[in-house]
Design a protein around this motif. Structure first.
Motif, PDB file in Angstrom:
ATOM      1  N   LEU A  88     -29.991  16.530 -24.808  1.00  0.00           N
ATOM      2  CA  LEU A  88     -31.054  15.851 -25.566  1.00  0.00           C
ATOM      3  C   LEU A  88     -31.001  14.346 -25.325  1.00  0.00           C
ATOM      4  O   LEU A  88     -29.931  13.742 -25.365  1.00  0.00           O
ATOM      5  N   SER A  89     -32.153  13.742 -25.097  1.00  0.00           N
ATOM      6  CA  SER A  89     -32.209  12.296 -24.906  1.00  0.00           C
ATOM      7  C   SER A  89     -33.299  11.632 -25.745  1.00  0.00           C
ATOM      8  O   SER A  89     -33.193  10.449 -26.056  1.00  0.00           O
ATOM      9  N   HIS A  90     -34.339  12.364 -26.120  1.00  0.00           N
ATOM     10  CA  HIS A  90     -35.414  11.768 -26.911  1.00  0.00           C
ATOM     11  C   HIS A  90     -34.889  11.441 -28.311  1.00  0.00           C
ATOM     12  O   HIS A  90     -34.248  12.295 -28.955  1.00  0.00           O
ATOM     13  N   PRO A  91     -35.135  10.234 -28.817  1.00  0.00           N
ATOM     14  CA  PRO A  91     -34.578   9.843 -30.121  1.00  0.00           C
ATOM     15  C   PRO A  91     -34.921  10.800 -31.248  1.00  0.00           C
ATOM     16  O   PRO A  91     -34.089  11.084 -32.110  1.00  0.00           O
ATOM     17  N   ALA A  92     -36.153  11.313 -31.273  1.00  0.00           N
ATOM     18  CA  ALA A  92     -36.546  12.216 -32.352  1.00  0.00           C
ATOM     19  C   ALA A  92     -35.761  13.518 -32.286  1.00  0.00           C
ATOM     20  O   ALA A  92     -35.316  14.052 -33.318  1.00  0.00           O
ATOM     21  N   ALA A  93     -35.582  14.038 -31.063  1.00  0.00           N
ATOM     22  CA  ALA A  93     -34.827  15.283 -30.908  1.00  0.00           C
ATOM     23  C   ALA A  93     -33.364  15.083 -31.287  1.00  0.00           C
ATOM     24  O   ALA A  93     -32.746  15.940 -31.938  1.00  0.00           O
ATOM     25  N   VAL A  94     -32.783  13.946 -30.884  1.00  0.00           N
ATOM     26  CA  VAL A  94     -31.396  13.647 -31.246  1.00  0.00           C
ATOM     27  C   VAL A  94     -31.255  13.535 -32.758  1.00  0.00           C
ATOM     28  O   VAL A  94     -30.303  14.061 -33.357  1.00  0.00           O
ATOM     29  N   TYR A  95     -32.215  12.868 -33.401  1.00  0.00           N
ATOM     30  CA  TYR A  95     -32.159  12.706 -34.858  1.00  0.00           C
ATOM     31  C   TYR A  95     -32.192  14.056 -35.564  1.00  0.00           C
ATOM     32  O   TYR A  95     -31.401  14.316 -36.485  1.00  0.00           O
ATOM     33  N   LEU A  96     -33.092  14.939 -35.147  1.00  0.00           N
ATOM     34  CA  LEU A  96     -33.202  16.238 -35.794  1.00  0.00           C
ATOM     35  C   LEU A  96     -31.961  17.084 -35.555  1.00  0.00           C
ATOM     36  O   LEU A  96     -31.494  17.781 -36.470  1.00  0.00           O
ATOM     37  N   ARG A  97     -31.423  17.040 -34.341  1.00  0.00           N
ATOM     38  CA  ARG A  97     -30.193  17.772 -34.052  1.00  0.00           C
ATOM     39  C   ARG A  97     -29.051  17.273 -34.934  1.00  0.00           C
ATOM     40  O   ARG A  97     -28.300  18.057 -35.531  1.00  0.00           O
ATOM     41  N   ASN A  98     -28.909  15.947 -35.039  1.00  0.00           N
ATOM     42  CA  ASN A  98     -27.833  15.374 -35.846  1.00  0.00           C
ATOM     43  C   ASN A  98     -27.998  15.717 -37.323  1.00  0.00           C
ATOM     44  O   ASN A  98     -27.015  16.011 -38.012  1.00  0.00           O
ATOM     45  N   LEU A  99     -29.221  15.695 -37.789  1.00  0.00           N
ATOM     46  CA  LEU A  99     -29.471  16.049 -39.186  1.00  0.00           C
ATOM     47  C   LEU A  99     -29.078  17.500 -39.455  1.00  0.00           C
ATOM     48  O   LEU A  99     -28.439  17.801 -40.490  1.00  0.00           O
ATOM     49  N   ALA A 100     -29.415  18.377 -38.529  1.00  0.00           N
ATOM     50  CA  ALA A 100     -29.062  19.785 -38.699  1.00  0.00           C
ATOM     51  C   ALA A 100     -27.550  19.982 -38.737  1.00  0.00           C
ATOM     52  O   ALA A 100     -27.031  20.761 -39.541  1.00  0.00           O
ATOM     53  N   LEU A 101     -26.835  19.266 -37.871  1.00  0.00           N
ATOM     54  CA  LEU A 101     -25.379  19.388 -37.853  1.00  0.00           C
ATOM     55  C   LEU A 101     -24.755  18.841 -39.135  1.00  0.00           C
ATOM     56  O   LEU A 101     -23.822  19.438 -39.687  1.00  0.00           O
ATOM     57  N   ARG A 102     -25.242  17.699 -39.601  1.00  0.00           N
ATOM     58  CA  ARG A 102     -24.655  17.087 -40.790  1.00  0.00           C
ATOM     59  C   ARG A 102     -24.856  17.937 -42.038  1.00  0.00           C
ATOM     60  O   ARG A 102     -24.018  17.933 -42.942  1.00  0.00           O
ATOM     61  N   THR A 103     -25.963  18.653 -42.089  1.00  0.00           N
ATOM     62  CA  THR A 103     -26.284  19.411 -43.296  1.00  0.00           C
ATOM     63  C   THR A 103     -25.855  20.870 -43.221  1.00  0.00           C
ATOM     64  O   THR A 103     -25.931  21.583 -44.234  1.00  0.00           O
ATOM     65  N   ALA A 104     -25.405  21.327 -42.077  1.00  0.00           N
ATOM     66  CA  ALA A 104     -24.995  22.723 -41.940  1.00  0.00           C
ATOM     67  C   ALA A 104     -23.677  22.952 -42.684  1.00  0.00           C
ATOM     68  O   ALA A 104     -22.743  22.158 -42.564  1.00  0.00           O
ATOM     69  N   PRO A 105     -23.554  24.024 -43.461  1.00  0.00           N
ATOM     70  CA  PRO A 105     -22.285  24.319 -44.131  1.00  0.00           C
ATOM     71  C   PRO A 105     -21.211  24.681 -43.118  1.00  0.00           C
ATOM     72  O   PRO A 105     -21.502  25.197 -42.035  1.00  0.00           O
ATOM     73  N   SER A 106     -19.957  24.412 -43.465  1.00  0.00           N
ATOM     74  CA  SER A 106     -18.859  24.690 -42.535  1.00  0.00           C
ATOM     75  C   SER A 106     -18.780  26.173 -42.191  1.00  0.00           C
ATOM     76  O   SER A 106     -18.375  26.542 -41.090  1.00  0.00           O
ATOM     77  N   ALA A 107     -19.195  27.028 -43.131  1.00  0.00           N
ATOM     78  CA  ALA A 107     -19.164  28.465 -42.850  1.00  0.00           C
ATOM     79  C   ALA A 107     -20.080  28.822 -41.689  1.00  0.00           C
ATOM     80  O   ALA A 107     -19.787  29.727 -40.904  1.00  0.00           O
ATOM     81  N   ALA A 108     -21.205  28.100 -41.558  1.00  0.00           N
ATOM     82  CA  ALA A 108     -22.122  28.377 -40.450  1.00  0.00           C
ATOM     83  C   ALA A 108     -21.491  28.006 -39.123  1.00  0.00           C
ATOM     84  O   ALA A 108     -21.664  28.706 -38.115  1.00  0.00           O
ATOM     85  N   THR A 109     -20.744  26.890 -39.102  1.00  0.00           N
ATOM     86  CA  THR A 109     -20.050  26.487 -37.874  1.00  0.00           C
ATOM     87  C   THR A 109     -19.013  27.523 -37.477  1.00  0.00           C
ATOM     88  O   THR A 109     -18.878  27.883 -36.293  1.00  0.00           O
ATOM     89  N   ILE A 110     -18.275  28.031 -38.446  1.00  0.00           N
ATOM     90  CA  ILE A 110     -17.255  29.040 -38.162  1.00  0.00           C
ATOM     91  C   ILE A 110     -17.899  30.313 -37.640  1.00  0.00           C
ATOM     92  O   ILE A 110     -17.413  30.931 -36.686  1.00  0.00           O
ATOM     93  N   ARG A 111     -19.024  30.707 -38.245  1.00  0.00           N
ATOM     94  CA  ARG A 111     -19.713  31.915 -37.767  1.00  0.00           C
ATOM     95  C   ARG A 111     -20.166  31.755 -36.319  1.00  0.00           C
ATOM     96  O   ARG A 111     -20.105  32.707 -35.530  1.00  0.00           O
ATOM     97  N   ALA A 112     -20.612  30.559 -35.956  1.00  0.00           N
ATOM     98  CA  ALA A 112     -21.046  30.325 -34.577  1.00  0.00           C
ATOM     99  C   ALA A 112     -19.892  30.490 -33.601  1.00  0.00           C
ATOM    100  O   ALA A 112     -20.060  31.042 -32.499  1.00  0.00           O
ATOM    101  N   ILE A 113     -18.705  30.015 -33.981  1.00  0.00           N
ATOM    102  CA  ILE A 113     -17.529  30.161 -33.118  1.00  0.00           C
ATOM    103  C   ILE A 113     -17.094  31.621 -33.047  1.00  0.00           C
ATOM    104  O   ILE A 113     -16.749  32.138 -31.976  1.00  0.00           O
ATOM    105  N   LEU A 114     -17.114  32.307 -34.196  1.00  0.00           N
ATOM    106  CA  LEU A 114     -16.692  33.708 -34.221  1.00  0.00           C
ATOM    107  C   LEU A 114     -17.555  34.585 -33.323  1.00  0.00           C
ATOM    108  O   LEU A 114     -17.075  35.588 -32.773  1.00  0.00           O
ATOM    109  N   ARG A 115     -18.814  34.224 -33.172  1.00  0.00           N
ATOM    110  CA  ARG A 115     -19.723  35.033 -32.364  1.00  0.00           C
ATOM    111  C   ARG A 115     -19.190  35.235 -30.949  1.00  0.00           C
ATOM    112  O   ARG A 115     -19.438  36.272 -30.326  1.00  0.00           O
ATOM    113  N   HIS A 116     -18.449  34.266 -30.431  1.00  0.00           N
ATOM    114  CA  HIS A 116     -17.926  34.381 -29.070  1.00  0.00           C
ATOM    115  C   HIS A 116     -16.415  34.607 -29.039  1.00  0.00           C
ATOM    116  O   HIS A 116     -15.904  35.253 -28.120  1.00  0.00           O
TER     117      HIS A 116
END
Length: 380
Positions: free
Chosen positions: A339-367
């Motif tokens: 990602l390089s467009h500022p708007a796309a970077v902002y939305l990606r960062n917002l999603a990461l900051r607000t995602a619960p830690s359980a969602a991050t763990i589930r993403a890792i467990l998937r693989h």
């Protein structure tokens, strides 16, 4: 190949996947020879993170304990912005609780050494290039672990387009000595770039810089170029670069098999690791998937009743999963340094900051949550 699974096996390629396959075959009664074209390791300046699936595969191969002892457990870290703000934190304790195994970091050269030590010394022949015809004449089964530029794959699937440039180039090195780091593993995502590190048990660290760039670009002074590119990023980046010798920097363009192969096997030949499913490094699953290949291949060949049937089962088991992980890795890169467009970077960062830690763990467990097959003991 007899009813006990014994026979002669020739592995073309002495990387992580090839060595692991050789160990699995040796442990189940095969007479194994590994042909490695290089006289010495060519990737000694890199490190590797191993998720639970990779460690579980190594356990089945009998080398998990040695790797654990040499690796650093990854409990702290996460993903930052170039200014140093956390986007997400890694909860290594919760991940270990979910999987029973923590993420670990180890120098790639050390992992190679431990895998080689698990084989009879005479099994590995370096400085040798093996052709498919010669291999088939000499062995009951041939394992093509000859990397992303696999000549065996080209021979088996001449109509396949082969590897393509992913759009990313990576520079990496291991620091010359120990340095103070307060995290075990980090990624920093900025527009069109990623910088990360893996800390080792001896206090050194591997760092990598992934850049969205045309293929073939090289720098007379890579460290100076990186210092300019990441000059405005948080201080850990500069500290890692300053702790590195210029001659230790590796620079490779990232290629992948964007077009999936129709099969990982043909007759008495199995494709494994990058030769079968070269993927981008964005999930850190390339080596882990090769280790999964190795254990699955050994298990299917031990189950019989013949090589062709066993390899057909290996393909049926491994191809859907490995190709799915490869697709996920490609998507992770698009959402990270891609990602390089500022708007796309902002939305990606917002999603990461607000995602619960359980969602991050589930993403890792998937693989990472993979159960390996058991290997029968070597027949006597």
């Amino acid at each position: 190949m007899n009813g006990k699974g014994r026979g002669t096996a020739l592995v073309i390629g002495g990387g992580i996947g090839g060595l692991a396959a050789a160990i699995g075959l040796h442990r189940t009664g095969w007479e194994v020879t590994v042909l490695e074209r290089s006289d010495a390791l060519h990737d000694a300046g890199a490190g590797i993170s191993l998720a639970a699936n990779g460690i579980r595969a190594l356990d089945v191969l009998g080398v998990g304990g040695a790797v654990r002892a040499a690796a650093r457990r990854q409990y702290t870290g996460g993903t930052r912005t170039p200014g140093g703000r956390w986007l997400s934190r890694m909860d290594g304790i919760a991940l270990e609780r979910a999987l029973g195994i923590p993420m670990t970091g180890i120098p790639r050269a050390e992992l190679h050494r431990l895998l080689r030590a698990a084989l009879p010394p005479a099994a590995l022949r370096t400085g040798v290039t093996g052709s498919l015809d010669t291999a088939l004449a000499a062995a009951d089964v041939v394992v093509a672990a000859d990397g992303i530029r696999s000549t065996v794959r080209t021979r088996l699937f001449p109509g396949h387009p082969g590897p393509v440039y992913s759009g990313s180039t990576v520079l990496r090195a291991i620091t010359a000595g120990p340095l103070p780091l307060d995290t075990d593993f980090e990624l920093t995502w900025g527009p069109g770039a990623e910088f990360g590190h893996i800390a080792f048990t001896d206090g050194r660290a591997e760092w990598h810089a992934v850049l969205a760039a045309p293929a073939g670009i090289r720098h007379p002074d890579p460290l100076a170029a990186l210092s300019r590119r990441f000059g405005g990023w948080h201080e850990r980046v500069g500290r890692l670069l300053a702790a590195t010798r210029p001659e230790d920097v590796l620079h490779h363009d990232v290629h992948e098999l964007a077009t999936p192969l129709p099969s990982f096997a043909a007759g008495r030949v199995a494709l494994l690791g990058d030769a079968a499913h070269a993927m981008t490094p964005n999930l850190g699953q390339g080596a882990c998937q090769a280790l999964e290949d190795a254990v699955t291949l050994a298990a299917e060949l031990a189950a019989g009743p013949d090589v062709e049937t066993s390899l057909a089962r290996y393909d049926a088991v491994r191809r859907p999963r490995a190709q799915s992980v490869a697709r996920a890795a490609r998507q992770a890169g698009r959402l990270g340094h891609g990602l390089s467009h500022p708007a796309a970077v902002y939305l990606r960062n917002l999603a990461l900051r607000t995602a619960p830690s359980a969602a991050t763990i589930r993403a890792i467990l998937r693989h990472a949550d993979w159960t390996p097959p058991a290997l029968p003991a070597r027949a006597v």
